[in-house]
Design an enzyme around this catalytic site. Structure first.
Site, PDB file in Angstrom:
ATOM      1  N   THR A  14      50.233  40.401  35.484  1.00 16.24           N
ATOM      2  CA  THR A  14      51.048  41.377  36.222  1.00 16.24           C
ATOM      3  C   THR A  14      51.305  42.635  35.388  1.00 16.24           C
ATOM      4  O   THR A  14      51.048  43.755  35.823  1.00 16.24           O
ATOM      5  CB  THR A  14      52.396  40.734  36.615  1.00 16.24           C
ATOM      6  OG1 THR A  14      52.121  39.539  37.340  1.00 16.24           O
ATOM      7  CG2 THR A  14      53.239  41.666  37.457  1.00 16.24           C
ATOM      8  N   VAL A  15      51.817  42.441  34.167  1.00 16.95           N
ATOM      9  CA  VAL A  15      52.221  43.597  33.363  1.00 16.95           C
ATOM     10  C   VAL A  15      50.995  44.299  32.759  1.00 16.95           C
ATOM     11  O   VAL A  15      50.895  45.536  32.773  1.00 16.95           O
ATOM     12  CB  VAL A  15      53.221  43.187  32.256  1.00 16.95           C
ATOM     13  CG1 VAL A  15      53.712  44.416  31.515  1.00 16.95           C
ATOM     14  CG2 VAL A  15      54.404  42.429  32.847  1.00 16.95           C
ATOM     15  N   ARG A  46      42.382  35.155  29.236  1.00 18.85           N
ATOM     16  CA  ARG A  46      41.683  33.864  29.170  1.00 18.85           C
ATOM     17  C   ARG A  46      40.374  33.898  29.933  1.00 18.85           C
ATOM     18  O   ARG A  46      39.343  33.447  29.446  1.00 18.85           O
ATOM     19  CB  ARG A  46      42.568  32.759  29.744  1.00 18.85           C
ATOM     20  CG  ARG A  46      43.523  32.180  28.732  1.00 18.85           C
ATOM     21  CD  ARG A  46      44.430  31.192  29.377  1.00 18.85           C
ATOM     22  NE  ARG A  46      45.138  31.770  30.518  1.00 18.85           N
ATOM     23  CZ  ARG A  46      46.304  31.334  30.962  1.00 18.85           C
ATOM     24  NH1 ARG A  46      46.880  30.312  30.390  1.00 18.85           N
ATOM     25  NH2 ARG A  46      46.890  31.900  31.987  1.00 18.85           N
ATOM     26  N   LYS A 107      60.374  38.591  25.815  1.00 18.00           N
ATOM     27  CA  LYS A 107      61.759  38.286  25.407  1.00 18.00           C
ATOM     28  C   LYS A 107      61.893  36.891  24.817  1.00 18.00           C
ATOM     29  O   LYS A 107      62.701  36.677  23.914  1.00 18.00           O
ATOM     30  CB  LYS A 107      62.716  38.430  26.585  1.00 18.00           C
ATOM     31  CG  LYS A 107      62.328  37.641  27.835  1.00 18.00           C
ATOM     32  CD  LYS A 107      61.865  38.558  28.911  1.00 18.00           C
ATOM     33  CE  LYS A 107      61.312  37.847  30.104  1.00 18.00           C
ATOM     34  NZ  LYS A 107      60.783  38.767  31.096  1.00 18.00           N
ATOM     35  N   ASP A 203      65.726  32.657  31.199  1.00 19.92           N
ATOM     36  CA  ASP A 203      65.126  33.988  31.093  1.00 19.92           C
ATOM     37  C   ASP A 203      66.199  35.039  30.801  1.00 19.92           C
ATOM     38  O   ASP A 203      66.038  35.870  29.897  1.00 19.92           O
ATOM     39  CB  ASP A 203      64.388  34.300  32.411  1.00 19.92           C
ATOM     40  CG  ASP A 203      63.902  35.730  32.471  1.00 19.92           C
ATOM     41  OD1 ASP A 203      62.876  36.031  31.833  1.00 19.92           O
ATOM     42  OD2 ASP A 203      64.539  36.559  33.155  1.00 19.92           O
ATOM     43  N   LYS A 207      67.147  37.554  27.275  1.00 22.34           N
ATOM     44  CA  LYS A 207      67.429  38.994  27.267  1.00 22.34           C
ATOM     45  C   LYS A 207      68.810  39.267  26.686  1.00 22.34           C
ATOM     46  O   LYS A 207      69.002  40.238  25.959  1.00 22.34           O
ATOM     47  CB  LYS A 207      67.331  39.545  28.694  1.00 22.34           C
ATOM     48  CG  LYS A 207      65.930  39.419  29.274  1.00 22.34           C
ATOM     49  CD  LYS A 207      65.937  39.719  30.759  1.00 22.34           C
ATOM     50  CE  LYS A 207      64.637  39.332  31.420  1.00 22.34           C
ATOM     51  NZ  LYS A 207      64.711  39.333  32.880  1.00 22.34           N
TER      52      LYS A 207
HETATM   53  N1  NAP Z   1      56.052  40.028  35.251  1.00 23.12           N
HETATM   54  C1  NAP Z   1      57.110  40.787  35.016  1.00 23.12           C
HETATM   55  O1  NAP Z   1      57.656  41.426  35.925  1.00 23.12           O
HETATM   56  C2  NAP Z   1      57.645  40.920  33.618  1.00 23.12           C
HETATM   57  C3  NAP Z   1      58.784  41.740  33.391  1.00 23.12           C
HETATM   58  C4  NAP Z   1      59.251  41.904  32.094  1.00 23.12           C
HETATM   59  C5  NAP Z   1      58.639  41.238  31.058  1.00 23.12           C
HETATM   60  N2  NAP Z   1      57.567  40.422  31.315  1.00 23.12           N
HETATM   61  C6  NAP Z   1      56.938  39.771  30.181  1.00 23.12           C
HETATM   62  O2  NAP Z   1      55.610  40.270  30.051  1.00 23.12           O
HETATM   63  C7  NAP Z   1      54.761  39.246  29.547  1.00 23.12           C
HETATM   64  C8  NAP Z   1      53.594  39.069  30.498  1.00 23.12           C
HETATM   65  O3  NAP Z   1      54.070  38.692  31.767  1.00 23.12           O
HETATM   66  P1  NAP Z   1      53.139  38.679  33.066  1.00 23.12           P
HETATM   67  O4  NAP Z   1      54.058  38.478  34.220  1.00 23.12           O
HETATM   68  O5  NAP Z   1      52.219  39.828  33.060  1.00 23.12           O
HETATM   69  O6  NAP Z   1      52.326  37.327  32.818  1.00 23.12           O
HETATM   70  P2  NAP Z   1      51.001  36.808  33.578  1.00 23.12           P
HETATM   71  O7  NAP Z   1      50.828  37.540  34.864  1.00 23.12           O
HETATM   72  O8  NAP Z   1      51.096  35.333  33.589  1.00 23.12           O
HETATM   73  O9  NAP Z   1      49.829  37.256  32.605  1.00 23.12           O
HETATM   74  C9  NAP Z   1      49.613  36.669  31.358  1.00 23.12           C
HETATM   75  C10 NAP Z   1      48.273  37.141  30.835  1.00 23.12           C
HETATM   76  O10 NAP Z   1      48.087  36.563  29.540  1.00 23.12           O
HETATM   77  C11 NAP Z   1      46.767  36.039  29.479  1.00 23.12           C
HETATM   78  N3  NAP Z   1      46.738  34.921  28.541  1.00 23.12           N
HETATM   79  C12 NAP Z   1      47.398  33.751  28.608  1.00 23.12           C
HETATM   80  N4  NAP Z   1      47.069  32.963  27.557  1.00 23.12           N
HETATM   81  C13 NAP Z   1      46.181  33.665  26.834  1.00 23.12           C
HETATM   82  C14 NAP Z   1      45.445  33.401  25.653  1.00 23.12           C
HETATM   83  N5  NAP Z   1      45.585  32.242  24.994  1.00 23.12           N
HETATM   84  N6  NAP Z   1      44.610  34.344  25.192  1.00 23.12           N
HETATM   85  C15 NAP Z   1      44.461  35.526  25.836  1.00 23.12           C
HETATM   86  N7  NAP Z   1      45.116  35.830  26.966  1.00 23.12           N
HETATM   87  C16 NAP Z   1      45.974  34.916  27.449  1.00 23.12           C
HETATM   88  C17 NAP Z   1      46.430  35.597  30.877  1.00 23.12           C
HETATM   89  O11 NAP Z   1      45.022  35.539  31.012  1.00 23.12           O
HETATM   90  P3  NAP Z   1      44.301  35.155  32.410  1.00 23.12           P
HETATM   91  O12 NAP Z   1      44.674  36.268  33.366  1.00 23.12           O
HETATM   92  O13 NAP Z   1      42.844  35.179  32.110  1.00 23.12           O
HETATM   93  O14 NAP Z   1      44.832  33.832  32.800  1.00 23.12           O
HETATM   94  C18 NAP Z   1      47.087  36.716  31.703  1.00 23.12           C
HETATM   95  O15 NAP Z   1      46.204  37.788  31.857  1.00 23.12           O
HETATM   96  C19 NAP Z   1      55.662  38.016  29.367  1.00 23.12           C
HETATM   97  O16 NAP Z   1      56.159  37.985  28.052  1.00 23.12           O
HETATM   98  C20 NAP Z   1      56.789  38.269  30.338  1.00 23.12           C
HETATM   99  O17 NAP Z   1      57.991  37.615  29.968  1.00 23.12           O
HETATM  100  C21 NAP Z   1      57.069  40.259  32.564  1.00 23.12           C
END
Ligand code: NAP
Length: 432
Positions: A14-15, A46, A107, A203, A207
């Site tokens: 997502t991010v 991944r 976080k 969560d 924060k």
């Molecule tokens: N989503 C939000 O609104 C939001 C808001 C604030 C903060 N955050 C923080 O931002 C971070 C990312 O969140 P997200 O929502 O974007 O997560 P997400 O959608 O689950 O994406 C995680 C990404 O990390 C990759 N990944 C996982 N394990 C890996 C590994 N071993 N090696 C390389 N890549 C790997 C995944 O690859 P694949 O795609 O290939 O599976 C995916 O692209 C987190 O720390 C979260 O707490 C998120």
């Protein structure tokens, strides 16, 4: 124009995809504001085959995210994988050890390892920045660390989880119960299939640990936070709260007390007139009370691709400009360990709801227990009469010590006429 800033992006979820899209859309503006191109040169995720809906052609791919730390064509690592341990932590340690700046939205990792990572960053002279880790698109990290740096913070509190706020708002607006609103939020994509991280407060507590560090300069101490989620908030409590002039919000609060630093994350009743009560739905809000500035209210979207990417880019812009501030606003060596105020010593007001058998003397029994524990009643609602049938009694208290309050509730639960365990919600008047 100066050399481009070459970004290595770990995580294309997502991010991560949000960051790719933002740079593609606003690249010109970012270049104008920093005097440099912000250019993604390498990525890691991944699944290399997955179509992510953005153009990744020409970018170097690393199966192991640590490859970004070693890549000579990466100036700054952007960690958007997530998780307190594992690949995210390994990547950040590796990049900082090599003196490469790190921008992260993680976080969970910072709440657990923030002090150690900040120390490592200082040792090697690399920036470690985390605007996106707290309240998504709201620039609260910069606000606390820079804009409000001249103030002694008296208190910081906020709505730090959009999923919980959406659930509580919808429960209030529709009168439905927690389980049905959670199920709907999951169907709409506002809540994860495994929602426990959100609804149990974890969560938001991550924060809060970071906010407390920015505000009071102690090490992030997730383990020192009193955490309660929203599973036990009922539609009935929400409607009684409205009757009493309150709204129920999941708040994270940190303040310095004579007993030490108090950090707590739990459902609170806040006056309907308080600015934080008006933060509804998926929005987040953070209020900082500084000794010279007074209350500063921040509100905005706390999650999602766009708002979170906006915060990630704020940090990348700082790095592109060469501006540096300590990770948590004070040198890492100055991050002291504050004494932790025990929750039992908390002083505040309480909302209590009892289900009792309607018979003479019940109220006298309850009042006597409260009196024995030094808890005085402020207001009381007893709805209708229904002799020998269950009826709810709701009361609010003047300020009392938490240990006395919980002691009184344990005694009240044992009274013959009390049918189910009393429900208790802390009241935050937020006036001082
Ligand atoms: N989503 C939000 O609104 C939001 C808001 C604030 C903060 N955050 C923080 O931002 C971070 C990312 O969140 P997200 O929502 O974007 O997560 P997400 O959608 O689950 O994406 C995680 C990404 O990390 C990759 N990944 C996982 N394990 C890996 C590994 N071993 N090696 C390389 N890549 C790997 C995944 O690859 P694949 O795609 O290939 O599976 C995916 O692209 C987190 O720390 C979260 O707490 C998120």
């Amino acid at each position: 124009m100066a050399e481009p800033l070459r970004i290595g992006l770990a995580g294309l979820g997502t991010v991560g995809v949000g960051v790719v899209r933002l740079i593609a859309a606003n690249g010109d503006l970012l270049a104008q504001r920093t005097g440099r191109q912000l250019r993604i040169t390498a990525v890691s995720a991944r699944d290399r085959a997955r179509d992510r809906g953005v153009d990744l052609s020409g970018l170097r791919w690393h199966d192991d995210p640590r490859g970004l730390a070693e890549d000579p064509e990466v100036d700054v690592v952007c960690e958007l994988i997530g998780g307190a341990e594992g690949p995210a932590l390994e990547l950040c340690r590796e990049a900082l050890a090599r003196g490469k700046p790190v921008v992260t939205a993680n976080k969970a990792m910072l709440a657990m390892h923030g002090a150690q990572l900040a120390t490592q960053a200082e040792r090697t002279g690399a920036a470690l920045a985390f605007e996106a880790a707290v309240a998504g698109g709201i620039p609260i990290v910069k606000s606390l660390r820079e804009g409000l740096a001249a103030n002694r913070v008296r208190r910081v509190y906020g709505i730090l989880n959009g999923t919980c706020n959406y659930i509580l708002t919808t429960m209030r607006e529709t009168g439905r119960d927690f389980a049905s609103v959670l199920a709907e939020a999951q169907a709409l994509g506002y809540a994860e299939a495994d929602s426990s991280f959100d609804v149990d407060g974890i969560d938001a507590a991550h924060k809060l640990a970071l906010l407390a560090t920015l505000a009071f300069g102690g090490r992030p101490r997730f383990d020192a936070i009193h955490v309660e989620g929203i599973r036990h908030v009922s539609a009935l409590d929400i409607s009684f709260a409205a009757e009493l002039g309150y709204r129920i919000k999941l708040l994270g609060l940190a303040r310095m007390t004579p007993n030490g630093l108090e950090q707590r994350l739990h459902p609170c009743m806040v006056p309907v007139s308080a600015p934080i009560a008006a933060v509804e739905g998926v929005f987040n809000g953070v209020v900082v009370d500084g000794d010279f500035v007074g209350n500063v209210v921040h509100e905005g979207r706390g999650a999602g691709a766009g708002p979170t990417a906006s915060a990630v880019l704020a940090d990348l812009v700082d790095i592109a400009r060469g501006s540096r501030v300590p990770t948590f606003g004070v040198p890492a060596a100055a991050l002291s360990d504050h004494p932790i105020a025990p929750m039992a010593a908390h002083v505040g007001s309480y909302y209590i709801r009892l289900l009792v058998t309607d018979r003479p003397g019940v109220l006298a029994d309850v009042s006597a227990v409260l009196r024995d524990h030094d808890v005085s009643i402020e207001a009381l609602i007893q709805r209708g009469r229904n002799p020998d049938q269950p009826v709810p009694i709701v009361l609010t208290t003047h300020e009392a010590v938490e240990a006395q309050m919980t002691g009184a509730l344990a005694r009240i639960a044992l009274l013959d006429s009390v049918i189910e365990p009393p429900r208790m919600i802390r009241i935050e008047r937020l006036a001082d």
